[in-house]
Design a protein around this motif. Structure first.
Motif, mmCIF file in Angstrom:
data_model
loop_
_atom_site.group_PDB
_atom_site.id
_atom_site.type_symbol
_atom_site.label_atom_id
_atom_site.label_comp_id
_atom_site.label_asym_id
_atom_site.label_seq_id
_atom_site.Cartn_x
_atom_site.Cartn_y
_atom_site.Cartn_z
ATOM 1 N N LYS A 181 32.567 50.895 54.257
ATOM 2 C CA LYS A 181 32.013 50.958 52.907
ATOM 3 C C LYS A 181 32.351 52.302 52.280
ATOM 4 C CE LYS A 181 27.567 52.617 54.646
ATOM 5 N NZ LYS A 181 26.115 52.330 54.815
ATOM 6 N N PHE A 221 30.794 54.761 49.105
ATOM 7 C CA PHE A 221 29.823 54.999 48.042
ATOM 8 C C PHE A 221 30.292 56.154 47.160
ATOM 9 C CE2 PHE A 221 27.631 51.766 49.748
ATOM 10 C CZ PHE A 221 26.406 51.939 50.367
ATOM 11 N N PHE A 263 33.066 47.598 49.564
ATOM 12 C CA PHE A 263 32.900 47.159 50.943
ATOM 13 C C PHE A 263 34.068 46.277 51.358
ATOM 14 C CE2 PHE A 263 28.360 48.231 51.294
ATOM 15 C CZ PHE A 263 27.982 48.276 49.961
ATOM 16 N N GLY A 293 18.043 48.390 40.009
ATOM 17 C CA GLY A 293 17.225 47.314 40.550
ATOM 18 C C GLY A 293 17.908 46.317 41.443
ATOM 19 N N THR A 294 19.100 45.899 41.100
ATOM 20 C CA THR A 294 19.734 44.813 41.842
ATOM 21 C C THR A 294 21.067 45.256 42.421
ATOM 22 O OG1 THR A 294 18.761 43.158 40.382
ATOM 23 C CG2 THR A 294 20.605 42.446 41.733
ATOM 24 N N TYR A 295 21.237 45.016 43.717
ATOM 25 C CA TYR A 295 22.525 45.275 44.354
ATOM 26 C C TYR A 295 23.198 43.937 44.590
ATOM 27 C CZ TYR A 295 20.873 50.019 45.057
ATOM 28 O OH TYR A 295 20.410 51.282 44.866
ATOM 29 N N LYS A 296 23.830 43.440 43.548
ATOM 30 C CA LYS A 296 24.455 42.131 43.595
ATOM 31 C C LYS A 296 25.896 42.279 44.043
ATOM 32 C CE LYS A 296 26.144 38.645 40.354
ATOM 33 N NZ LYS A 296 26.126 38.225 38.936
ATOM 34 N N TYR A 297 26.195 41.769 45.233
ATOM 35 C CA TYR A 297 27.551 41.821 45.740
ATOM 36 C C TYR A 297 28.431 40.829 44.975
ATOM 37 C CZ TYR A 297 26.723 44.634 49.983
ATOM 38 O OH TYR A 297 26.450 45.630 50.869
ATOM 39 N N LEU A 347 30.377 43.728 58.590
ATOM 40 C CA LEU A 347 30.765 44.883 57.798
ATOM 41 C C LEU A 347 31.815 45.705 58.542
ATOM 42 C CD1 LEU A 347 30.264 46.760 55.311
ATOM 43 C CD2 LEU A 347 28.514 47.894 56.708
ATOM 44 N N TYR A 361 29.938 50.598 44.301
ATOM 45 C CA TYR A 361 29.974 50.656 45.754
ATOM 46 C C TYR A 361 31.033 49.645 46.204
ATOM 47 C CZ TYR A 361 25.414 53.031 45.626
ATOM 48 O OH TYR A 361 24.376 53.901 45.393
ATOM 49 N N PHE A 370 32.095 39.248 45.464
ATOM 50 C CA PHE A 370 33.137 39.130 46.473
ATOM 51 C C PHE A 370 34.442 38.641 45.864
ATOM 52 C CE2 PHE A 370 31.207 39.754 50.619
ATOM 53 C CZ PHE A 370 29.857 39.647 50.352
ATOM 54 N N GLY A 371 35.532 39.072 46.488
ATOM 55 C CA GLY A 371 36.819 38.465 46.191
ATOM 56 C C GLY A 371 36.920 37.116 46.891
ATOM 57 N N LEU A 385 29.438 37.231 57.956
ATOM 58 C CA LEU A 385 30.307 38.359 57.604
ATOM 59 C C LEU A 385 29.893 39.607 58.375
ATOM 60 C CD1 LEU A 385 30.368 36.371 55.059
ATOM 61 C CD2 LEU A 385 31.189 38.358 53.819
ATOM 62 N N GLN A 416 18.120 37.885 45.236
ATOM 63 C CA GLN A 416 17.788 39.073 46.004
ATOM 64 C C GLN A 416 16.305 39.350 45.878
ATOM 65 O OE1 GLN A 416 18.956 43.484 45.176
ATOM 66 N NE2 GLN A 416 20.517 42.607 46.506
ATOM 67 N N ARG A 462 14.436 40.573 42.755
ATOM 68 C CA ARG A 462 15.116 41.679 42.095
ATOM 69 C C ARG A 462 16.372 41.219 41.345
ATOM 70 N NH1 ARG A 462 14.155 47.046 43.415
ATOM 71 N NH2 ARG A 462 11.912 47.280 43.766
ATOM 72 N N TYR A 476 23.334 34.060 49.593
ATOM 73 C CA TYR A 476 24.647 33.783 49.034
ATOM 74 C C TYR A 476 25.066 32.365 49.403
ATOM 75 C CZ TYR A 476 25.087 38.812 48.324
ATOM 76 O OH TYR A 476 24.892 40.104 47.915
ATOM 77 N N TYR A 531 34.449 43.272 54.411
ATOM 78 C CA TYR A 531 33.816 42.474 55.457
ATOM 79 C C TYR A 531 34.868 41.577 56.102
ATOM 80 C CZ TYR A 531 29.061 43.559 53.822
ATOM 81 O OH TYR A 531 27.875 44.184 53.494
#
Lengths: 115, 111
Positions: free
Chosen positions: A49, A51, A34, A99-103, A46, A32, A105-106, A44, B48, B55, B35, A36
């Motif tokens: 995005k 998907f 994004f 399970g985890t949506y860990k962003y 949005l 995914y 970032f640059g 931040l 999270q 999670r 974060y 920001y």
């Protein structure tokens, strides 16, 4: 390991000029994606995005971004920059794992707009 | 509609102290993420939570802990503060954690 690269730390453009901010990611599959924007001292917001589906996505404030799988890129564009667009822009990727949506970032690109 | 809210806005602590940061998600959102954003860098993932269960956890020491309450609000705790913990701490909420909406952040200064 997954990573996001924003090659340009600072960009300066004149008001009314076009803008392109670069973002490249390292990940085995399509994550995914994004963009920001962060104004000084703020959280931040949005912008847009991606998907799946159409690789050209439209966002708020006249921004758009194009996903190019072959280049692992997700560059942000705006045809005509306004002085209020001056801010820091962050690209983020989310590897699609269970399970985890860990962003991830640059490091951000700081945009300066000249009147 | 109210966005993500965080408290306090600013905080000054000394080394060795403990701090608790609070976050209220957007109404209806069940996931909260935390974060850390050090000056000049992008945000780094800490935790999270979804439906009160952890999670995911980022690469942070055990001095960092968090929890989510039945009303989906969340707290981030940091013990034994170090100078390097000085940063903007951002909370983000989402329905399922894919699209995250960020709060204004808490600016923590450790002296």
């Amino acid at each position: 390991a997954q990573s996001v690269t924003q090659p340009d730390i600072h960009i300066t453009v004149s008001e009314g000029a076009s803008l392109e901010l670069r973002c490249n990611y390292s990940y085995g599959a399509t994550p995914y994606l994004f963009w920001y924007v962060q104004s000084p001292g703020q959280g931040l917001q949005l912008l847009l995005k991606y998907f799946s589906g159409d690789t050209l996505v439209q966002g708020i404030k006249g921004f758009e971004a194009e996903f190019k799988r072959s280049q692992s890129s997700f560059n942000l564009r705006k045809p005509s920059v306004h002085w209020s667009d001056a801010a820091e822009y962050f690209c983020a990727v989310v590897p699609i794992t269970s399970g985890t949506y860990k962003y991830i970032f640059g490091t951000g690109t700081r945009l300066k707009v000249l009147a | 509609d109210a966005g993500v809210t965080q408290s306090p806005t600013h905080l000054i602590k000394t080394r060795g102290q403990q701090v608790t940061l609070r976050c209220s998600p957007i109404s209806g959102h069940k996931s909260v993420s935390w974060y850390q954003q050090v000056l000049g860098q992008g945000p780094q993932f800490i935790f999270q939570y979804y439906e009160k269960e952890e999670r995911g956890r980022g690469n942070f020491p055990d001095r960092f802990s968090a929890r989510q309450f039945p009303n989906y609000s969340s707290e981030l705790n940091v013990n034994a503060l170090l100078l390097g913990d000085s940063a903007l701490y951002l909370c983000a909420s989402s329905l399922v954690a894919d699209t995250q909406y960020f709060g204004p952040g808490t600016r923590l200064t450790v002296l």
